[in-house]
Design an enzyme around this catalytic site. Structure first.
Site, PDB file in Angstrom:
ATOM      1  N   GLU A 187      -9.272   4.140  -2.222  1.00 21.01           N
ATOM      2  CA  GLU A 187      -8.054   3.932  -3.013  1.00 21.01           C
ATOM      3  C   GLU A 187      -8.396   3.215  -4.312  1.00 21.01           C
ATOM      4  OE1 GLU A 187      -4.650   2.315  -0.994  1.00 21.01           O
ATOM      5  OE2 GLU A 187      -5.214   3.167   0.961  1.00 21.01           O
TER       6      GLU A 187
ATOM      7  N   ASP B 263      -9.085   0.394   1.834  1.00 23.40           N
ATOM      8  CA  ASP B 263      -8.085  -0.011   2.828  1.00 23.40           C
ATOM      9  C   ASP B 263      -8.617   0.351   4.214  1.00 23.40           C
ATOM     10  OD1 ASP B 263      -5.688  -0.721   4.042  1.00 23.40           O
ATOM     11  OD2 ASP B 263      -4.782   1.235   3.690  1.00 23.40           O
TER      12      ASP B 263
ATOM     13  N   LYS C  97      -4.463  -2.245   9.936  1.00 26.79           N
ATOM     14  CA  LYS C  97      -4.763  -2.383   8.512  1.00 26.79           C
ATOM     15  C   LYS C  97      -4.980  -3.841   8.111  1.00 26.79           C
ATOM     16  CE  LYS C  97      -3.549   1.964   7.380  1.00 26.79           C
ATOM     17  NZ  LYS C  97      -4.292   2.909   6.548  1.00 26.79           N
TER      18      LYS C  97
ATOM     19  N   GLU D 149     -10.260  12.527   7.508  1.00 23.35           N
ATOM     20  CA  GLU D 149     -10.143  13.871   6.942  1.00 23.35           C
ATOM     21  C   GLU D 149     -11.493  14.573   6.833  1.00 23.35           C
ATOM     22  OE1 GLU D 149      -7.825  11.622   3.854  1.00 23.35           O
ATOM     23  OE2 GLU D 149      -7.185  13.664   3.379  1.00 23.35           O
TER      24      GLU D 149
ATOM     25  N   THR E 146      -9.018  -5.756   3.668  1.00 23.74           N
ATOM     26  CA  THR E 146      -8.926  -4.803   2.556  1.00 23.74           C
ATOM     27  C   THR E 146      -9.916  -5.294   1.511  1.00 23.74           C
ATOM     28  OG1 THR E 146      -6.558  -4.526   2.990  1.00 23.74           O
ATOM     29  CG2 THR E 146      -7.378  -3.738   0.861  1.00 23.74           C
TER      30      THR E 146
ATOM     31  N   HIS F 216      -3.876  14.162   0.775  1.00 25.26           N
ATOM     32  CA  HIS F 216      -4.082  13.277   1.931  1.00 25.26           C
ATOM     33  C   HIS F 216      -2.917  13.385   2.913  1.00 25.26           C
ATOM     34  CE1 HIS F 216      -5.193   9.804   4.320  1.00 25.26           C
ATOM     35  NE2 HIS F 216      -4.033   9.232   4.050  1.00 25.26           N
TER      36      HIS F 216
ATOM     37  N   ARG G  25      -8.207   3.589  13.202  1.00 24.62           N
ATOM     38  CA  ARG G  25      -7.350   4.745  13.511  1.00 24.62           C
ATOM     39  C   ARG G  25      -6.796   4.740  14.926  1.00 24.62           C
ATOM     40  NH1 ARG G  25      -6.053   5.933   8.507  1.00 24.62           N
ATOM     41  NH2 ARG G  25      -7.843   6.486   7.225  1.00 24.62           N
TER      42      ARG G  25
ATOM     43  N   GLN H 103      -4.104   2.160  15.021  1.00 23.92           N
ATOM     44  CA  GLN H 103      -2.993   2.646  14.201  1.00 23.92           C
ATOM     45  C   GLN H 103      -2.158   3.686  14.957  1.00 23.92           C
ATOM     46  OE1 GLN H 103      -4.387   4.319  10.491  1.00 23.92           O
ATOM     47  NE2 GLN H 103      -2.347   4.730   9.699  1.00 23.92           N
TER      48      GLN H 103
ATOM     49  N   GLU I 187     -10.442   3.893   3.612  1.00 19.09           N
ATOM     50  CA  GLU I 187      -9.526   4.653   2.775  1.00 19.09           C
ATOM     51  C   GLU I 187      -9.945   4.406   1.326  1.00 19.09           C
ATOM     52  OE1 GLU I 187      -5.413   3.954   3.867  1.00 19.09           O
ATOM     53  OE2 GLU I 187      -5.602   5.390   5.531  1.00 19.09           O
TER      54      GLU I 187
ATOM     55  N   ASP J  19       0.841  -1.193   0.000  1.00 20.07           N
ATOM     56  CA  ASP J  19       0.000   0.000   0.000  1.00 20.07           C
ATOM     57  C   ASP J  19       0.880   1.248   0.000  1.00 20.07           C
ATOM     58  OD1 ASP J  19      -2.517   1.214  -0.079  1.00 20.07           O
ATOM     59  OD2 ASP J  19      -2.469   1.593   2.080  1.00 20.07           O
TER      60      ASP J  19
HETATM   61 MN    MN Z   1      -4.008   2.934   2.688  1.00 14.09          MN
END
Ligand code: MN
Length: 456
Positions: free
Chosen positions: A229, A261, A281, A399, A285, A161, A265, A268, A227, A154
């Site tokens: 992506e 993804d 993570k 975000e 996915t 971002h 948080r 993480q 996420e 990844d």
């Molecule tokens: Mn990612």
């Protein structure tokens, strides 16, 4: 077949905007799967639990394993089984065998299908018995993971971002790390937990520690996120000790998917230093089931953003390395009747290109294999991308809600800081052509409650 085998001719012929199919649902201008697309996937249906390769056209799937037995589709076989007998690369659990045959075979199949499905081609169109065997309704099919994925990497390639995250957790004046403008930052992710769209995702338990806590606790993630992506699949691998140049990197890429993804948080934040994300993570996915080939995306290639400073030489040389690909995120709460669009952006803003990611990945001699999956990193764009709409232009709730400080109104009298149990998240993506769009289908995942912890 009078079609040329020249790759440039095949791409030009199969992506012409005036092409129409005798499959009427492929021509309505809104389907993700017009005749210009022809994405590959793996499916089963009620009539046959045998997994096999299919190509999407309108509301239908063309069964390539069935088509092959009719001789309407031929490929130069060099694939053999363990006994040395020719084997079908279409009657498989994944695309790896087919894709391993190389770009000339991908293009031959694309070219044959384009001709067979075009409006003036009678062979399949006028043969009801054949259509019965070789055409399956998407609504009656189950899609499976398209590749056996040996490795998943990844990246972190959206400047917007990286700037948002850096502003939130470090310093808005020095939001980008000093290496960010020099290296397409990435980490080796977890391939075993990549799942296909529609697979429920269980909220992970993990270690969480807020700044004021003396010690961490183990329990359900409190700040579960998406996420937004894209991902690309390696179609031509590279050997250990060799490198792939940015200039020729696209020749190694088979196609693209949408990729969510999922990110925990709070887990993480506690675990990621000094070696990067791990359990935050690795629990899941999600990818979309249809792999859109780079050939189908050719008309939508654009120059990537200007890079300043100019990257080191090994990262330069790719032309039209970006893709003008519209992206959207929808959230549907458990009891809601419909989903709310929470983000709109475009893949063309990505600072680092797929070619640069691949060149960097192999620059130290790391090998790549057919089916390796590379995630783009969260796609966040400028706020103008969602101007005039209720959505934001950022690819994560982190975000969109600025780490939970600005709750998001999602309608139904509800707000979200992060994802709640029962929420269903959908990623959508499409390239807009003249009167048609080359789309990716949906990348969907619904969140199940965390496993209950055993009593102490
Ligand atoms: Mn990612």
């Amino acid at each position: 077949m009078n079609a040329s085998n020249n790759p440039v001719d095949v791409v030009a012929q199969t992506t012409r905007s005036d092409l129409k199919s005798w499959v009427s649902s492929a021509n309505d201008g809104t389907t993700d799967f017009p005749i210009q697309n022809l994405p590959f996937g793996i499916f089963t249906n009620r009539d046959s639990q045998v997994t096999r390769v299919g190509v999407a056209i309108g509301d239908w799937i063309v069964d390539l394993a069935a088509l092959e037995t009719t001789r309407l589709l031929t490929i130069p076989y060099s694939a053999v089984d363990n006994d040395g007998n020719p084997k079908s690369v279409f009657r498989q659990k994944q695309l790896n065998d087919f894709v391993s045959m190389g770009p000339a075979v991908w293009r031959s199949v694309r070219s044959q299908l384009s001709a067979l499905l075009s409006e003036d081609s009678a062979e399949l169109r006028d043969n009801a018995q054949l259509r019965e065997r070789a055409m399956v309704r998407q609504s009656e099919a189950v899609m499976h993971l398209p590749f056996d994925i040996p490795g998943y990497t990844d990246f972190y390639s959206s400047r917007e971002h990286a700037t948002n995250v850096g502003s939130m957790f470090r310093d808005p004046r020095n939001a980008l790390m000093p290496n960010w403008l020099e290296i397409p930052i990435g980490y080796n992710g977890r391939a075993s937990s990549v799942v296909v769209s529609g697979t429920p995702v269980r909220r992970p338990n993990g270690q969480r520690k807020e700044p004021d806590d003396a010690r961490p606790t183990y329990g359900p993630c409190q700040r579960l996120d998406i996420e937004l992506e894209t991902g690309f699949f390696i179609g031509v691998g590279s050997t250990l000790g060799s490198t792939i140049s940015a200039k020729t990197a696209d020749e190694h890429i088979f196609g693209m998917v949408l990729l969510n993804d999922w990110s925990a948080r709070d887990i993480q934040q506690w675990e990621y230093q000094p070696l990067g994300p791990f359990n935050s993570k690795g629990f899941a996915t999600t990818i979309s089931p249809w792999v859109v080939t780079m050939d189908a995306l050719t008309p939508f290639r654009v120059e990537q953003p200007v890079q300043e400073p100019q990257p080191l030489a090994y990262l330069c040389g790719a032309e039209r390395a970006g893709v003008d690909l519209n992206l959207e995120v929808r959230l549907k709460p458990q009891a809601a009747e419909s989903a709310t669009t929470i983000a709109r952006t475009n893949f063309k803003h990505m600072y680092w290109s797929m070619a640069q990611q691949l060149a960097h990945h192999t620059s130290g001699g790391c090998n790549t294999r057919v089916g390796d999956l590379m995630g783009s990193g969260t796609v966040s764009g400028p706020e103008s991308d969602s101007a005039g709409t209720d959505a934001g232009s950022f690819g994560s709730l982190l975000e969109l809600t600025w780490n939970g400080q600005k709750p998001l109104d999602i309608g139904y009298g509800q707000v979200r800081r992060f994802i709640e149990d029962g929420d269903e998240l959908t990623l959508l993506g499409w390239c807009q052509g003249d009167g048609y769009r080359v789309g990716f289908g949906a990348c969907v995942g619904k969140i199940l409650p965390a496993l209950e912890l055993a009593a102490e």
